[in-house]
Design an enzyme around this catalytic site. Structure first.
Site, PDB file in Angstrom:
ATOM      1  N   HIS A 282       0.823  -1.214   0.000  1.00 44.95           N
ATOM      2  CA  HIS A 282       0.000   0.000   0.000  1.00 44.95           C
ATOM      3  C   HIS A 282       0.854   1.261   0.000  1.00 44.95           C
ATOM      4  O   HIS A 282       0.381   2.336  -0.394  1.00 44.95           O
ATOM      5  CB  HIS A 282      -0.942   0.002   1.207  1.00 44.95           C
ATOM      6  CG  HIS A 282      -1.950   1.114   1.174  1.00 44.95           C
ATOM      7  ND1 HIS A 282      -3.016   1.128   0.299  1.00 44.95           N
ATOM      8  CD2 HIS A 282      -2.049   2.273   1.889  1.00 44.95           C
ATOM      9  CE1 HIS A 282      -3.732   2.224   0.481  1.00 44.95           C
ATOM     10  NE2 HIS A 282      -3.160   2.936   1.434  1.00 44.95           N
ATOM     11  N   ARG A 285       1.108   3.464  -3.085  1.00 47.19           N
ATOM     12  CA  ARG A 285       0.132   4.553  -3.232  1.00 47.19           C
ATOM     13  C   ARG A 285       0.632   5.815  -2.520  1.00 47.19           C
ATOM     14  O   ARG A 285       0.500   6.927  -3.042  1.00 47.19           O
ATOM     15  CB  ARG A 285      -1.216   4.104  -2.674  1.00 47.19           C
ATOM     16  CG  ARG A 285      -2.338   5.145  -2.743  1.00 47.19           C
ATOM     17  CD  ARG A 285      -3.645   4.477  -2.345  1.00 47.19           C
ATOM     18  NE  ARG A 285      -4.714   5.419  -2.080  1.00 47.19           N
ATOM     19  CZ  ARG A 285      -5.505   5.956  -3.007  1.00 47.19           C
ATOM     20  NH1 ARG A 285      -5.297   5.672  -4.286  1.00 47.19           N
ATOM     21  NH2 ARG A 285      -6.484   6.773  -2.688  1.00 47.19           N
TER      22      ARG A 285
END
Length: 348
Positions: A282, A285
């Site tokens: 993640h 991102r």
């Protein structure tokens, strides 16, 4: 007396008729027969008062939880709601909704994660998600006019952690170290678009327009339940083109099949190969957002591109580009602009 145990359950269950003819079947929440009898008698008396004296009907936590789930099937968090309700059921099943206190809810919060091989303390963020489910349930009870007041459930403060992102050199090293083609290209597209893992793996050809260099995430696929328009840069277009013709519906595939997930173990192995520490999938991102802010992309545009629902979600990146504040810096200088005197000349 309409008390019995069923389906091998250790707790006693009630089965009786209300004065109005409604059949009441529910758990007493206890395996002690005397306590179950007392619960039965209280409930029967309450039903009589409701019917004959017009008192407001009282509802159990079980009834509220069931109704909440029925009314929440459209929410993206529905799976989590089910998990949370399953946990709280062991504490509040059979209890009247109005009898549940704030302290009892906090005491019932899970302490250990059951999703890892070795149990570890549950994060504050996850505990707050459990609290959010109970808050949602009680707020709905107010809406249904089942309660006049609800417990005040304040979130535990989550420590603000530094945003983890890579430099471009580190990102290049990571991509080069990934040994699997599909994972390498999924990560590359993530750095180029900022899409979440589920959206990257679930990207379909019907969501891509390579001629106009754009893609889109439908509202039912987005975390914030709002459609996202995704501009594709040169790297994104090149990655997607490499996968043309490999799968009939999805952009990325593995041995002709849709890729369900990127596991933590898979990703950690690639990071170790690249010499990158403390970097989750993640965080790709976060890296994409950080690069945008450092390049001067306005926060309102970044919010739109990233599909965030709240402005506060992009504010975490604002400190990375304080250039718009530079002209304010001179407001607190020691020496005025007209003065030529410097600390060195004063010392002389």
């Amino acid at each position: 007396m309409a008390l019995r145990k069923r389906n091998g359950s250790t707790t006693w269950h009630i089965d009786l008729r209300a004065p109005g003819g409604e059949r009441i079947r529910q758990s007493t929440g206890t395996a002690n027969k005397k306590e179950a009898e007392e619960y039965h008698d209280r409930l029967k008396a309450e039903l009589w008062r409701i019917s004959k004296l017009g008192e407001k009907q009282k509802h159990t936590w079980d009834a509220a939880a069931l109704r909440m789930l029925k009314e929440s099937t459209h929410l993206s968090s529905y799976v989590n709601l089910e998990i949370h309700i399953r946990h709280f059921r062991q504490f509040f099943s059979g209890r009247l909704l109005e009898s549940i206190t704030r302290d009892e809810i906090y005491e019932a919060l899970p302490q250990l994660s059951a999703r890892t091989k070795q149990p570890k303390p549950l994060s504050v963020k996850t505990k707050n998600m459990y609290l959010g489910t109970m808050r949602h349930l009680f707020n709905l009870a107010i809406k249904w006019e089942w309660l006049d007041r609800v417990p005040f459930l304040e979130d535990t403060k989550v420590a603000n952690k530094r945003v983890r992102f890579l430099t471009r050199e580190e990102a290049q090293r990571l991509i080069a170290a990934i040994s699997t083609e599909w994972l390498r290209d999924v990560a590359t597209l993530g750095f180029a678009t900022g899409l979440r893992r589920a959206n990257l793996l679930g990207l379909e050809w019907t969501q891509v327009d390579l001629v106009n260099r754009r893609a889109w995430i439908h509202s039912d696929q987005a975390k914030a339940r709002k459609s996202i328009g995704v501009p594709l840069n040169d790297e994104a277009v090149a990655v997607i083109r490499r996968w043309i013709g490999r799968h009939p519906t999805h952009v990325f595939s593995r041995r002709g099949k849709i890729i369900p997930n990127v596991t933590s173990e898979q990703w950690k192995r690639q990071c170790v190969r690249a010499g990158i520490e403390n970097f989750r999938f993640h965080d790709i991102r976060h890296t994409w957002a950080s690069w945008h802010v450092q390049a001067g992309t306005p926060l309102n545009r970044l919010m739109e591109m990233g599909g965030w629902s709240k402005y506060e979600h992009v504010l975490r990146y604002a400190h990375l580009a304080p250039d718009h504040l530079a002209h304010h810096a001179n407001a607190v200088t020691i020496w005025s602009q007209q003065e030529v005197t410097t600390p060195q000349t004063l010392a002389a």
